[in-house]
Design an enzyme around this catalytic site. Structure first.
Site, short mmCIF file in Angstrom:
data_model
loop_
_atom_site.label_atom_id
_atom_site.label_comp_id
_atom_site.label_asym_id
_atom_site.label_seq_id
_atom_site.Cartn_x
_atom_site.Cartn_y
_atom_site.Cartn_z
N ASP A 1 0.81 -1.21 0.00
CA ASP A 1 0.00 0.00 0.00
C ASP A 1 0.85 1.27 0.00
O ASP A 1 2.08 1.20 0.17
CB ASP A 1 -0.97 0.00 1.20
CG ASP A 1 -0.31 -0.48 2.50
OD1 ASP A 1 0.93 -0.45 2.58
OD2 ASP A 1 -1.05 -0.87 3.41
N ASN B 1 -7.25 -3.17 14.73
CA ASN B 1 -8.66 -3.36 14.34
C ASN B 1 -8.82 -4.54 13.37
O ASN B 1 -9.88 -4.73 12.79
CB ASN B 1 -9.22 -2.08 13.70
CG ASN B 1 -8.54 -1.71 12.39
OD1 ASN B 1 -7.61 -2.39 11.94
ND2 ASN B 1 -9.01 -0.64 11.76
N HIS C 1 -7.19 -4.99 10.52
CA HIS C 1 -6.97 -4.73 9.09
C HIS C 1 -5.70 -5.43 8.59
O HIS C 1 -4.78 -5.70 9.36
CB HIS C 1 -6.98 -3.23 8.77
CG HIS C 1 -5.77 -2.44 9.18
ND1 HIS C 1 -5.78 -1.07 9.30
CD2 HIS C 1 -4.50 -2.82 9.48
CE1 HIS C 1 -4.59 -0.65 9.64
NE2 HIS C 1 -3.79 -1.69 9.76
N GLU D 1 -9.58 -1.97 5.66
CA GLU D 1 -10.18 -1.71 6.96
C GLU D 1 -11.40 -2.61 7.15
O GLU D 1 -11.89 -3.22 6.19
CB GLU D 1 -10.58 -0.23 7.05
CG GLU D 1 -9.40 0.74 6.86
CD GLU D 1 -8.50 0.87 8.09
OE1 GLU D 1 -8.41 -0.08 8.89
OE2 GLU D 1 -7.86 1.92 8.23
P1 PGA Z 1 2.37 -1.82 12.66
O1 PGA Z 1 1.15 -1.74 11.68
O2 PGA Z 1 3.29 -2.83 12.11
O3 PGA Z 1 2.96 -0.44 12.63
O4 PGA Z 1 1.84 -2.20 14.00
C1 PGA Z 1 0.60 -2.91 11.19
C2 PGA Z 1 -0.65 -2.60 10.40
O5 PGA Z 1 -1.32 -1.61 10.71
O6 PGA Z 1 -0.97 -3.37 9.48
#
Ligand code: PGA
Length: 258
Positions: free
Chosen positions: A73, A142, A144, A149
């Protein structure tokens, strides 16, 4: 109902051990398939993995010469030179330190005039490369995966998405102010991710425990995007003890790697 029988869970003592474990899986995959197509992730979770891969490369044990990469992304509105863009992140954490061919590293174009067209171009590039062999994923608190999302459909493809307030807040730690965090991104879809031949989902820390447990042991549900991975045939979850702490049968997990 969870398809727990199909899941491969590795619990490591801490972030560093989990990072070494994931890096060694990636390094082995590259050794076996030098022309591998890797799907890569940004965020805090893969930083130790990339550090370890750079270390293996500097020791002469790992070559990226024939590797192709596709990142999950990118923020819409941030160009490749922007310090908070995911392209910059990848350059700083991995690409600038290994012998990967820059032309074979792909990150969605956050400045594309038409994100829908960019999504199609990105999907076509993945197909032209032969598909993703090994996809590395993090998970949001959450649930995702990439910027899919809660509510993202299982058949979603690379597209523009709105970020939820919780994701904007979680990512604000990388920006001077929460107002600077882009509210839109372009992300591979769940359908795109599900086509990867093999997936490693890495999660560390207590803040991920609930999302991890619901993804692995809960029902497959759009409210927890990572739960769709229960329907993929080759997913390995590499967790630290904290991220694994809400799994109901933690003691029965045999693949403990400390
Ligand atoms: P993080 O993010 O590795 O910074 O915890 C993971 C994500 O949001 O997919």
């Amino acid at each position: 109902m969870s398809n727990r029988a199909n899941t491969n869970i590795v619990v490591c003592d801490d972030f560093d051990a989990a990072s070494r474990h994931v890096a060694s899986r990636i390094a082995n995959a590259i050794a076996t398939t030098p022309k591998i197509v890797l799907g890569l992730a940004t965020g805090s979770t893969p930083v130790g993995t990339y550090r370890e891969l750079v270390h293996l490369h500097h020791e002469g044990k790992l070559s990226f010469a024939n590797v192709t990469t596709f990142n999950l992304d990118e923020y819409i509105g941030l160009g490749p030179e922007h310090p908070q863009s995911f392209r910059s992140f990848m350059q700083q954490q991995l690409f600038d330190h290994v012998n990967v061919d820059a032309r074979r590293t792909h990150v969605p174009n956050g400045l594309a005039d038409n994100p829908a067209t960019e999504g199609k171009i990105y999907e076509d590039s993945i197909v032209a490369a032969g598909g993703i062999d090994l996809q590395l994923l993090g998970i949001g608190s959450n649930g995702h995966i990439a910027f899919n999302e809660p509510g993202s459909p299982r058949d979603s493809r690379t597209r523009a998405v709105d970020l939820t307030p919780s994701t904007v807040e979680a990512n604000s730690r990388f920006f001077d102010s929460i107002d600077d965090v882009p509210k839109l991104a372009i992300t591979m879809g769940i359908g795109t991710i599900m086509e990867a031949k093999q997936i490693i989902l890495m999660a560390c820390g207590q803040g991920k425990a609930e999302a991890v447990a619901r993804s692995i042991e809960g029902s497959v549900d759009e409210s927890i995007p990572a739960s769709h991975l229960q329907l993929h045939g080759d997913v390995t979850y590499v967790l630290d003890i904290q991220a694994a702490s809400k799994l109901s049968a933690i003691d029965t997990i045999v693949n403990r790697d400390v």
